[in-house]
Design an enzyme around this catalytic site. Structure first.
Site, PDB file in Angstrom:
ATOM      1  N   CYS B  31      30.228   1.626  11.692  1.00  0.00           N
ATOM      2  CA  CYS B  31      29.011   2.360  11.330  1.00  0.00           C
ATOM      3  C   CYS B  31      29.007   2.696   9.839  1.00  0.00           C
ATOM      4  O   CYS B  31      29.804   3.508   9.385  1.00  0.00           O
ATOM      5  CB  CYS B  31      28.922   3.605  12.212  1.00  0.00           C
ATOM      6  SG  CYS B  31      27.964   4.969  11.581  1.00  0.00           S
ATOM      7  N   CYS B  34      28.477   6.331   8.776  1.00  0.00           N
ATOM      8  CA  CYS B  34      29.659   7.153   9.095  1.00  0.00           C
ATOM      9  C   CYS B  34      30.665   7.106   7.941  1.00  0.00           C
ATOM     10  O   CYS B  34      31.283   8.108   7.587  1.00  0.00           O
ATOM     11  CB  CYS B  34      30.343   6.654  10.364  1.00  0.00           C
ATOM     12  SG  CYS B  34      29.296   6.732  11.826  1.00  0.00           S
TER      13      CYS B  34
END
Lengths: 314, 106
Positions: B31, B34
């Site tokens: 991700c 993230c």
């Protein structure tokens, strides 16, 4: 207050990084504000890039951006991992303030802040964000294993997301408001040949169903006006982008959709010494390679502008 | 590292035993956003020792907790006080915006 730099570049992504590579090789030692959470730009949330020349086997979007960044760094680009929060572009010396309160001054500025995803604009979209509504297939596909989900949109990103999501989901509806797609032929064929993808043509999402989490969507036929519901647990929104030009309002000429206006066949804006490139300007092509191309143009335009003012290196 | 690593096995105990507000960042390796928020969370943790605990839970390695909480987007940051979720933040955001969201707990 810091010294006056020749060039500050705002925004990363293919446009900003390419501008930095060219400007750094021209010994302008550019400062690049790459963004605190958006560094690398839109490609950071993509998977395989198959059409960037020079990578016949394809390259992952984040890896491509890492390469470009390293190349810009190699020639002397100075990176600031922060956002520009305030700019004053008028006059001979431009001022840029970052999110930590640092101020930069420069003779020339290249704007490359790109675009952000567009929302559908439904009230439930906000409340169910993170509860089934998503804007990042690569981030969130994992949570929809063996479930029925939908992607809204009809461009390359929508089809790429739909195809990617079939790795997890058991079924992916592709909801599009028209009966033809904007996406490239190869993406269309891939999606149409995928047994997990079902196209829902001429349809507009008018409501998202579910209280604590998404349980379905209500769609309206754009031709007949007929309404119906689809049961699903995830809704991926990929209906396009809008330029990140909020910061520039009132300072620089924007078109009615917020894109920065440039003089044809150049990256010059209406303000001397301010250049713009990438998706912040381009609502037609919107490719990594075209963004990189205009980033190069912006660096060359800035270099010429600085030379005219007697500045040849940092 | 100033952050606390949680797993499916330790999640409940750590939340229950926390004496300050605790923010749990649900994240995964694949991700992009993230990865962007991770260094910001490290800074927030280091700058607010004793006021808030910043914890991280890898959803790929610990799918049970994320599933039980109905998390469908990452990064999701849940803030717990006395064992209860008091705030949820979805998506990466710049540090000033994150600090504004956390103001009530710092």
């Amino acid at each position: 207050m810091s010294k006056v730099e020749p060039l500050v570049i705002i925004g990363s992504g293919p446009a900003g990084y390419t501008a930095a590579i060219y400007a750094a090789r021209a010994q302008l030692s550019p400062i690049l504000l790459e963004g605190s959470v958006t560094a690398g730009g839109a490609l950071m949330n993509t998977t395989e890039v198959e059409n960037f020349p020079g990578f016949q086997k394809g390259i992952m979007g984040p890896a491509l951006m890492e390469e470009m960044r390293a190349q810009a760094e190699k020639f002397g680009t100075r990176f600031i991992t922060d956002d520009a929060v305030k700019v004053d572009l008028k006059g001979d010396v431009k001022t840029i303030q970052d999110g930590s309160g640092n101020t930069y001054q420069a003779k020339a500025v290249i704007l490359a802040t790109g675009s952000g995803y567009k929302k559908i604009g439904l009230p439930k979209e906000e409340t169910l964000s993170g509860r089934g509504v998503s804007y990042c297939a690569t981030c969130d596909g994992f949570f929809f294993k063996e479930q029925t989900i939908a992607v809204v949109g009809g461009g390359d990103s929508a089809l790429e997301e739909a195809t990617f999501l079939t790795r997890f989901a058991s079924k992916v509806y592709l909801i599009h408001r028209r009966n033809e797609l904007r996406a490239s032929r190869i993406m269309q064929q891939r999606a149409q040949n995928d047994p997990k993808i079902e196209f829902v043509w001429n349809s507009q999402v008018i409501d998202i169903l579910g209280e604590d989490k998404v349980s379905g969507v209500k769609i309206k036929d754009t031709v007949t006006g007929e309404e119906k519901s689809l049961s699903l647990t995830g809704l991926f929104v990929a209906i396009g982008h809008e330029p990140r030009s909020e910061l520039l309002k009132g300072q620089i000429n924007l078109d009615e959709n917020g894109y920065v206006q440039t003089t044809p066949a150049s990256t010059k804006t209406n303000i001397d010494g301010v250049f713009a490139c990438g998706d912040l300007v381009d609502h037609v092509y919107r490719q990594a390679i075209t963004a990189a191309g205009t980033g190069c143009q912006a660096a060359l335009d800035a270099e010429r502008f600085l030379a005219l003012h007697g500045i040849f290196s940092a | 590292m100033a952050t606390l690593i949680l797993t499916d096995a330790t999640f409940e105990t750590e939340i229950k035993n926390a004496t300050t507000p605790i923010l749990v960042d649900f994240w995964a390796e694949w991700c992009g956003p993230c990865k962007m928020i991770a260094p910001i969370l490290e800074q927030v943790a280091a700058e607010n020792v004793g006021k808030i605990v910043i914890a991280k839970l890898n959803v790929d390695e610990n799918p049970k907790t994320a599933q039980a909480l109905g998390i469908t987007s990452i990064p999701t940051m849940n803030i717990y006080q006395n064992g209860e979720i008091v705030k949820t933040i979805v998506g990466a955001k710049p540090k000033p915006a994150l600090l504004a969201d956390l103001a009530a707990f710092l």
